[in-house]
Design a protein around this motif. Structure first.
Motif, PDB file in Angstrom:
ATOM      1  N   PRO A  16       0.786  -1.227   0.000  1.00 54.68           N
ATOM      2  CA  PRO A  16       0.000   0.000   0.000  1.00 54.68           C
ATOM      3  C   PRO A  16       0.824   1.286   0.000  1.00 54.68           C
ATOM      4  N   THR A  18       3.882   1.860  -1.455  1.00 52.82           N
ATOM      5  CA  THR A  18       4.364   2.092  -2.822  1.00 52.82           C
ATOM      6  C   THR A  18       3.200   2.450  -3.737  1.00 52.82           C
ATOM      7  N   ALA A  19       2.086   1.767  -3.572  1.00 52.57           N
ATOM      8  CA  ALA A  19       0.909   2.050  -4.403  1.00 52.57           C
ATOM      9  C   ALA A  19       0.401   3.470  -4.163  1.00 52.57           C
ATOM     10  N   THR A  20       0.414   3.906  -2.921  1.00 57.30           N
ATOM     11  CA  THR A  20      -0.039   5.254  -2.598  1.00 57.30           C
ATOM     12  C   THR A  20       0.854   6.305  -3.255  1.00 57.30           C
ATOM     13  N   ALA A  22       2.651   5.918  -5.890  1.00 56.06           N
ATOM     14  CA  ALA A  22       2.570   5.847  -7.352  1.00 56.06           C
ATOM     15  C   ALA A  22       1.596   6.895  -7.888  1.00 56.06           C
ATOM     16  N   LEU A  83       8.985  -1.197  -4.080  1.00 55.37           N
ATOM     17  CA  LEU A  83       8.018  -2.295  -4.125  1.00 55.37           C
ATOM     18  C   LEU A  83       8.656  -3.596  -3.639  1.00 55.37           C
TER      19      LEU A  83
END
Length: 152
Positions: A16, A18-20, A22, A83
């Protein structure tokens, strides 16, 4: 932490942090890309930048293109390493700090460095060396996280 897929199936959030991060990186990249397109359309330069080496630091199209290319040279690697760290048990606070710093450094490099008059303002070296430090730190952290794999 879980999320539901379109079918209502619970799925754990794997990365979450790394996704945030991005999201703002992608949004800033779109901004950089659109700035290049704007300068291409305004100068009717649809390929290349038509700048001479002596004028490149004052050519908005050249500088915009360099900002975009510098971004795409560094950010994907950093996101991939972050990631890998997160998927291998990294402390998400460290990932958030690292990617937050990287975002600020990349904006600094472009907006307060390359896009400045003469392209030599303080944002450029700060952004460059800071980016190298963040990527190196992330790589070292991944190495630390997986060190047990190699010693068994």
């Amino acid at each position: 932490m879980t999320t539901k897929l379109g079918l209502g199936i619970p799925m754990p959030l794997l990365a979450p942090s790394t996704a945030t991060w991005a999201i703002p990186f992608a949004a800033y990249y779109i901004f950089l890309q659109n700035r290049v397109v704007l300068h291409r359309l305004s100068t009717k330069t649809y390929m290349g930048d038509n700048s001479s080496p002596s004028k490149s630091t004052s050519d908005p199209l050249y500088k915009s293109s360099r900002c975009q290319v510098n971004f795409i040279e560094n950010v994907p690697l950093a996101l991939m390493v972050a990631l890998l760290a997160e998927l291998n048990g990294a402390n998400r606070t460290y990932i958030n700090y690292g990617l937050g710093a990287l975002f600020a450094l990349r904006v600094s490099h472009a907006e307060f460095g390359v896009m400045s008059e003469g392209s030599l303002a303080m944002g450029r070296p700060v952004g460059y060396y800071g980016t190298q430090a963040v990527i190196t730190g992330l790589i070292g952290y991944v190495g630390y996280l997986v060190q047990g794999y190699w010693s068994t």
